[in-house]
Scaffold this motif. Sequence first.
Motif, PDB file in Angstrom:
ATOM      1  N   GLU A  93       0.821  -1.212   0.000  1.00 11.93           N
ATOM      2  CA  GLU A  93       0.000   0.000   0.000  1.00 11.93           C
ATOM      3  C   GLU A  93       0.856   1.264   0.000  1.00 11.93           C
ATOM      4  O   GLU A  93       1.933   1.317   0.595  1.00 11.93           O
ATOM      5  CB  GLU A  93      -0.941   0.009   1.196  1.00 11.93           C
ATOM      6  CG  GLU A  93      -2.053  -1.005   1.083  1.00 11.93           C
ATOM      7  CD  GLU A  93      -3.051  -0.915   2.227  1.00 11.93           C
ATOM      8  OE1 GLU A  93      -2.798  -0.203   3.226  1.00 11.93           O
ATOM      9  OE2 GLU A  93      -4.104  -1.577   2.116  1.00 11.93           O
ATOM     10  N   PHE A  94       0.309   2.281  -0.642  1.00 11.57           N
ATOM     11  CA  PHE A  94       0.955   3.570  -0.772  1.00 11.57           C
ATOM     12  C   PHE A  94       1.382   4.146   0.585  1.00 11.57           C
ATOM     13  O   PHE A  94       2.524   4.606   0.734  1.00 11.57           O
ATOM     14  CB  PHE A  94      -0.004   4.527  -1.493  1.00 11.57           C
ATOM     15  CG  PHE A  94       0.489   5.928  -1.607  1.00 11.57           C
ATOM     16  CD1 PHE A  94       1.529   6.245  -2.469  1.00 11.57           C
ATOM     17  CD2 PHE A  94      -0.091   6.942  -0.874  1.00 11.57           C
ATOM     18  CE1 PHE A  94       1.984   7.552  -2.587  1.00 11.57           C
ATOM     19  CE2 PHE A  94       0.354   8.253  -0.987  1.00 11.57           C
ATOM     20  CZ  PHE A  94       1.397   8.555  -1.836  1.00 11.57           C
ATOM     21  N   ALA A  95       0.504   4.124   1.586  1.00  9.76           N
ATOM     22  CA  ALA A  95       0.824   4.718   2.890  1.00  9.76           C
ATOM     23  C   ALA A  95       2.042   4.046   3.520  1.00  9.76           C
ATOM     24  O   ALA A  95       2.888   4.721   4.114  1.00  9.76           O
ATOM     25  CB  ALA A  95      -0.377   4.629   3.830  1.00  9.76           C
ATOM     26  N   GLU A  96       2.135   2.745   3.387  1.00 13.93           N
ATOM     27  CA  GLU A  96       3.278   2.016   3.946  1.00 13.93           C
ATOM     28  C   GLU A  96       4.576   2.442   3.265  1.00 13.93           C
ATOM     29  O   GLU A  96       5.593   2.681   3.920  1.00 13.93           O
ATOM     30  CB  GLU A  96       3.065   0.509   3.779  1.00 13.93           C
ATOM     31  CG  GLU A  96       4.205  -0.317   4.315  1.00 13.93           C
ATOM     32  CD  GLU A  96       4.026  -1.810   4.095  1.00 13.93           C
ATOM     33  OE1 GLU A  96       5.035  -2.536   4.238  1.00 13.93           O
ATOM     34  OE2 GLU A  96       2.905  -2.262   3.769  1.00 13.93           O
ATOM     35  N   ILE A  97       4.543   2.571   1.957  1.00 21.76           N
ATOM     36  CA  ILE A  97       5.739   2.968   1.210  1.00 21.76           C
ATOM     37  C   ILE A  97       6.155   4.387   1.569  1.00 21.76           C
ATOM     38  O   ILE A  97       7.329   4.662   1.806  1.00 21.76           O
ATOM     39  CB  ILE A  97       5.487   2.840  -0.306  1.00 21.76           C
ATOM     40  CG1 ILE A  97       5.292   1.368  -0.665  1.00 21.76           C
ATOM     41  CG2 ILE A  97       6.631   3.467  -1.105  1.00 21.76           C
ATOM     42  CD1 ILE A  97       4.681   1.141  -2.009  1.00 21.76           C
ATOM     43  N   MET A  98       5.201   5.290   1.632  1.00 22.70           N
ATOM     44  CA  MET A  98       5.530   6.684   1.943  1.00 22.70           C
ATOM     45  C   MET A  98       6.121   6.803   3.341  1.00 22.70           C
ATOM     46  O   MET A  98       7.101   7.529   3.542  1.00 22.70           O
ATOM     47  CB  MET A  98       4.293   7.574   1.804  1.00 22.70           C
ATOM     48  CG  MET A  98       3.822   7.767   0.376  1.00 22.70           C
ATOM     49  SD  MET A  98       5.027   8.526  -0.723  1.00 22.70           S
ATOM     50  CE  MET A  98       5.501   7.114  -1.707  1.00 22.70           C
ATOM     51  N   ALA A  99       5.544   6.101   4.309  1.00 21.42           N
ATOM     52  CA  ALA A  99       6.068   6.168   5.674  1.00 21.42           C
ATOM     53  C   ALA A  99       7.483   5.584   5.741  1.00 21.42           C
ATOM     54  O   ALA A  99       8.373   6.147   6.378  1.00 21.42           O
ATOM     55  CB  ALA A  99       5.134   5.419   6.619  1.00 21.42           C
ATOM     56  N   GLU A 100       7.690   4.476   5.048  1.00 24.42           N
ATOM     57  CA  GLU A 100       8.984   3.790   5.066  1.00 24.42           C
ATOM     58  C   GLU A 100      10.066   4.581   4.332  1.00 24.42           C
ATOM     59  O   GLU A 100      11.180   4.720   4.810  1.00 24.42           O
ATOM     60  CB  GLU A 100       8.821   2.422   4.408  1.00 24.42           C
ATOM     61  CG  GLU A 100      10.102   1.666   4.181  1.00 24.42           C
ATOM     62  CD  GLU A 100       9.861   0.437   3.323  1.00 24.42           C
ATOM     63  OE1 GLU A 100      10.498   0.358   2.248  1.00 24.42           O
ATOM     64  OE2 GLU A 100       9.043  -0.411   3.701  1.00 24.42           O
ATOM     65  N   ARG A 101       9.736   5.119   3.187  1.00 19.96           N
ATOM     66  CA  ARG A 101      10.752   5.717   2.328  1.00 19.96           C
ATOM     67  C   ARG A 101      10.855   7.227   2.399  1.00 19.96           C
ATOM     68  O   ARG A 101      11.898   7.794   2.131  1.00 19.96           O
ATOM     69  CB  ARG A 101      10.486   5.337   0.881  1.00 19.96           C
ATOM     70  CG  ARG A 101      10.526   3.833   0.746  1.00 19.96           C
ATOM     71  CD  ARG A 101      10.827   3.456  -0.604  1.00 19.96           C
ATOM     72  NE  ARG A 101      11.140   2.043  -0.626  1.00 19.96           N
ATOM     73  CZ  ARG A 101      11.715   1.471  -1.615  1.00 19.96           C
ATOM     74  NH1 ARG A 101      12.040   2.184  -2.666  1.00 19.96           N
ATOM     75  NH2 ARG A 101      11.978   0.188  -1.595  1.00 19.96           N
ATOM     76  N   HIS A 102       9.759   7.883   2.676  1.00 21.05           N
ATOM     77  CA  HIS A 102       9.749   9.343   2.580  1.00 21.05           C
ATOM     78  C   HIS A 102       9.343  10.030   3.870  1.00 21.05           C
ATOM     79  O   HIS A 102       9.324  11.249   3.938  1.00 21.05           O
ATOM     80  CB  HIS A 102       8.845   9.791   1.415  1.00 21.05           C
ATOM     81  CG  HIS A 102       9.289   9.208   0.109  1.00 21.05           C
ATOM     82  ND1 HIS A 102      10.429   9.627  -0.539  1.00 21.05           N
ATOM     83  CD2 HIS A 102       8.758   8.213  -0.652  1.00 21.05           C
ATOM     84  CE1 HIS A 102      10.582   8.918  -1.655  1.00 21.05           C
ATOM     85  NE2 HIS A 102       9.585   8.059  -1.736  1.00 21.05           N
ATOM     86  N   GLY A 103       8.967   9.263   4.878  1.00 19.45           N
ATOM     87  CA  GLY A 103       8.631   9.841   6.167  1.00 19.45           C
ATOM     88  C   GLY A 103       7.495  10.845   6.074  1.00 19.45           C
ATOM     89  O   GLY A 103       6.632  10.742   5.226  1.00 19.45           O
ATOM     90  N   GLU A 104       7.540  11.810   6.940  1.00 20.00           N
ATOM     91  CA  GLU A 104       6.513  12.843   6.941  1.00 20.00           C
ATOM     92  C   GLU A 104       6.712  13.777   5.754  1.00 20.00           C
ATOM     93  O   GLU A 104       7.789  13.883   5.196  1.00 20.00           O
ATOM     94  CB  GLU A 104       6.580  13.640   8.246  1.00 20.00           C
ATOM     95  CG  GLU A 104       6.289  12.803   9.466  1.00 20.00           C
ATOM     96  CD  GLU A 104       4.932  12.135   9.430  1.00 20.00           C
ATOM     97  OE1 GLU A 104       3.941  12.801   9.069  1.00 20.00           O
ATOM     98  OE2 GLU A 104       4.859  10.941   9.746  1.00 20.00           O
ATOM     99  N   GLY A 105       5.665  14.461   5.390  1.00 21.69           N
ATOM    100  CA  GLY A 105       5.782  15.474   4.348  1.00 21.69           C
ATOM    101  C   GLY A 105       5.284  15.038   2.982  1.00 21.69           C
ATOM    102  O   GLY A 105       5.360  15.798   2.058  1.00 21.69           O
ATOM    103  N   TRP A 106       4.793  13.810   2.860  1.00 20.70           N
ATOM    104  CA  TRP A 106       4.254  13.439   1.553  1.00 20.70           C
ATOM    105  C   TRP A 106       2.845  13.968   1.420  1.00 20.70           C
ATOM    106  O   TRP A 106       2.126  14.124   2.380  1.00 20.70           O
ATOM    107  CB  TRP A 106       4.327  11.932   1.314  1.00 20.70           C
ATOM    108  CG  TRP A 106       3.622  11.062   2.306  1.00 20.70           C
ATOM    109  CD1 TRP A 106       4.109  10.628   3.496  1.00 20.70           C
ATOM    110  CD2 TRP A 106       2.302  10.539   2.192  1.00 20.70           C
ATOM    111  NE1 TRP A 106       3.179   9.870   4.134  1.00 20.70           N
ATOM    112  CE2 TRP A 106       2.057   9.787   3.358  1.00 20.70           C
ATOM    113  CE3 TRP A 106       1.301  10.631   1.242  1.00 20.70           C
ATOM    114  CZ2 TRP A 106       0.864   9.131   3.593  1.00 20.70           C
ATOM    115  CZ3 TRP A 106       0.113   9.967   1.477  1.00 20.70           C
ATOM    116  CH2 TRP A 106      -0.091   9.231   2.631  1.00 20.70           C
ATOM    117  N   ASN A 107       2.485  14.277   0.206  1.00 22.90           N
ATOM    118  CA  ASN A 107       1.240  14.958  -0.112  1.00 22.90           C
ATOM    119  C   ASN A 107       0.168  13.943  -0.488  1.00 22.90           C
ATOM    120  O   ASN A 107      -0.175  13.801  -1.631  1.00 22.90           O
ATOM    121  CB  ASN A 107       1.509  15.941  -1.267  1.00 22.90           C
ATOM    122  CG  ASN A 107       0.326  16.765  -1.634  1.00 22.90           C
ATOM    123  OD1 ASN A 107      -0.651  16.815  -0.908  1.00 22.90           O
ATOM    124  ND2 ASN A 107       0.400  17.422  -2.774  1.00 22.90           N
ATOM    125  N   GLY A 108      -0.337  13.188   0.504  1.00 26.95           N
ATOM    126  CA  GLY A 108      -1.322  12.132   0.255  1.00 26.95           C
ATOM    127  C   GLY A 108      -2.620  12.687  -0.146  1.00 26.95           C
ATOM    128  O   GLY A 108      -3.451  12.174  -0.724  1.00 26.95           O
TER     129      GLY A 108
END
Length: 108
Positions: A93-108
């Motif tokens: 899932e997208f949320a898992e990838i963003m948290a793992e790779r990009h931390g906070e600050g992604w524009n979900g």
Amino acid sequence: MTSKAKGLIPRMPRLYETEDTPAEEKLIWIHFFMGESHWYAVEFDGKDTFSGYVILNGDKQNAEWGYFSLSELTELRVGLFVVCVEDGWRMREFAEIMAERHGEGWNG
């Protein structure tokens, strides 16, 4: 493109099939990257166009959902660098990838 990625493409949802799925729950099937630029593919039209999330040059604040083409990615070059497909990619899932790779600050 790796043979694993080529094997995933025919099974990917077609364009607009996941539009009712919340962004954080969308499955990312393939990850293309070059340096700090990332293309996370969610859907494919069966020919050339992907739908997904794009982060260009590490700019998470201006990252967005949109469309990108395989032909353009394969032609993109910066000096000797080319766009690659992440080897050993595990669909999740997208949320898992963003948290793992990009931390906070992604524009979900």
